[in-house]
Motif scaffolding. Structure first.
Motif, short mmCIF file in Angstrom:
data_model
loop_
_atom_site.label_atom_id
_atom_site.label_comp_id
_atom_site.label_asym_id
_atom_site.label_seq_id
_atom_site.Cartn_x
_atom_site.Cartn_y
_atom_site.Cartn_z
N VAL A 87 0.84 -1.20 0.00
CA VAL A 87 0.00 0.00 0.00
C VAL A 87 0.87 1.25 0.00
O VAL A 87 0.63 2.20 -0.76
CB VAL A 87 -0.94 -0.01 1.22
CG1 VAL A 87 -1.73 1.30 1.29
CG2 VAL A 87 -1.88 -1.20 1.17
N GLY A 88 1.89 1.25 0.85
CA GLY A 88 2.72 2.44 1.01
C GLY A 88 3.47 2.83 -0.23
O GLY A 88 3.64 4.03 -0.51
N ARG A 89 3.91 1.86 -1.01
CA ARG A 89 4.68 2.23 -2.20
C ARG A 89 3.80 2.94 -3.23
O ARG A 89 4.27 3.82 -3.96
CB ARG A 89 5.34 1.00 -2.82
CG ARG A 89 4.41 0.00 -3.47
CD ARG A 89 5.19 -1.12 -4.10
NE ARG A 89 4.34 -1.97 -4.93
CZ ARG A 89 4.82 -2.82 -5.83
NH1 ARG A 89 6.12 -2.95 -6.00
NH2 ARG A 89 4.01 -3.55 -6.56
N ARG A 93 4.49 6.70 -4.51
CA ARG A 93 4.59 7.06 -5.92
C ARG A 93 3.66 8.21 -6.27
O ARG A 93 4.02 9.10 -7.05
CB ARG A 93 4.30 5.84 -6.79
CG ARG A 93 5.39 4.76 -6.73
CD ARG A 93 4.95 3.48 -7.38
NE ARG A 93 5.99 2.46 -7.32
CZ ARG A 93 5.82 1.17 -7.65
NH1 ARG A 93 4.63 0.77 -8.10
NH2 ARG A 93 6.81 0.32 -7.54
N LEU A 94 2.46 8.20 -5.69
CA LEU A 94 1.52 9.30 -5.94
C LEU A 94 2.06 10.61 -5.38
O LEU A 94 2.05 11.65 -6.05
CB LEU A 94 0.16 8.97 -5.33
CG LEU A 94 -0.90 10.07 -5.39
CD1 LEU A 94 -1.21 10.42 -6.84
CD2 LEU A 94 -2.16 9.64 -4.66
N ASP A 102 12.46 13.11 -4.08
CA ASP A 102 12.94 11.75 -4.27
C ASP A 102 12.15 10.76 -3.42
O ASP A 102 11.61 11.11 -2.36
CB ASP A 102 14.44 11.65 -3.92
CG ASP A 102 14.70 11.90 -2.44
OD1 ASP A 102 14.79 10.93 -1.68
OD2 ASP A 102 14.79 13.08 -2.05
N ALA A 103 12.09 9.52 -3.90
CA ALA A 103 11.20 8.51 -3.32
C ALA A 103 11.52 8.22 -1.86
O ALA A 103 10.60 8.08 -1.03
CB ALA A 103 11.27 7.22 -4.14
N HIS A 108 9.16 9.03 3.99
CA HIS A 108 9.01 9.58 5.34
C HIS A 108 7.63 10.20 5.53
O HIS A 108 7.04 10.09 6.61
CB HIS A 108 10.10 10.61 5.61
CG HIS A 108 11.45 10.02 5.84
ND1 HIS A 108 12.60 10.77 5.90
CD2 HIS A 108 11.83 8.73 6.02
CE1 HIS A 108 13.64 9.97 6.12
NE2 HIS A 108 13.19 8.72 6.18
N LEU A 109 7.13 10.85 4.50
CA LEU A 109 5.78 11.41 4.58
C LEU A 109 4.74 10.30 4.61
O LEU A 109 3.76 10.37 5.37
CB LEU A 109 5.53 12.35 3.40
CG LEU A 109 4.16 13.03 3.35
CD1 LEU A 109 3.89 13.82 4.62
CD2 LEU A 109 4.06 13.94 2.12
#
Length: 218
Positions: A87-89, A93-94, A102-103, A108-109
């Motif tokens: 879910v987090g990835r 990406r959004l 940067d990813a 962290h957010l």
């Protein structure tokens, strides 16, 4: 709208809502100030690799290599489930597409938002036994602990797990409450002796979680 605004101002949940939104704003302003923990890059590479293990086309083509799906440090990553990463990835990406950051920093957010979700449901959980001011104090105490606040950004393992744990407890109580209200109503048909079944007492009509809390003296 004219009627709803005064109702919102008088809401007992307003103090928590203000503090929670303020903490969201603070996190959005500060997440770029946190550096990477030593194991974060490896874990985020795990998030990039693990998608193949859940790809139906990859399984049908026979190209899935489960060892590679753990990314680097596979022996360590095998003990961590992939639910949060999957879910987090996508959230990362959004957010990366919206911010251009940067990813790894955007992660962290993402981690912080997952933590804040736990704070919200901790407040809702506390309200089952406390009045809103006390529930607000408990949730804000959890929110503002230096360790939890810092780990909310740089720890993609423990803090999402804490949030999922809070969600599981809250959802469990809600499920039991729903099941208790869906119980079979007393039958109006006379029993073998011709007596009508008695109506449930006020205590029996309470949600199971409330009766459990009362029995424990909470």
């Amino acid at each position: 709208m004219r009627r709803s605004f005064p109702a919102l101002i008088r809401s007992p949940d307003l103090p928590f809502a203000i503090l929670w939104l303020a903490s969201l704003l603070a996190g959005a302003l500060l997440f770029q100030d946190f550096g990477l923990a030593w194991d974060e890059p490896l874990f985020y590479q795990y998030s990039d690799a693990v998608g193949s293990a859940y790809s139906i086309p990859d399984w049908l083509s026979g190209s899935v290599d489960l060892e590679q799906a753990y990314g680097p440090s596979a022996e360590d990553h095998k003990i961590y489930g992939a639910a949060y990463l999957l879910v987090g990835r996508n959230v990362t990406r959004l957010l990366q597409a919206l911010t251009g950051i940067d990813a790894w920093t955007v992660w962290h957010l993402t981690n912080f938002l997952a933590f804040e979700l736990g704070v919200l449901f901790l407040y809702l959980l506390c309200k089952r036994w406390m009045r809103p001011p006390a529930a607000t104090f408990a949730a804000v105490l959890y929110l503002t602990q230096p360790v939890t606040w810092g780990h909310a950004f740089i720890n993609p393992k423990d803090m999402p797990f804490a949030t999922l744990f809070i969600l599981a407890v809250y959802s469990g109580f809600r499920m039991v409450d729903r099941l208790s209200t869906m119980g079979v109503r007393p039958s109006r048909v006379s029993n073998a002796r011709g007596a009508q079944p008695s109506e449930p007492s006020a205590r029996e009509r309470q949600p199971f979680s409330a009766r459990l809390a009362a029995s424990l003296g909470i």
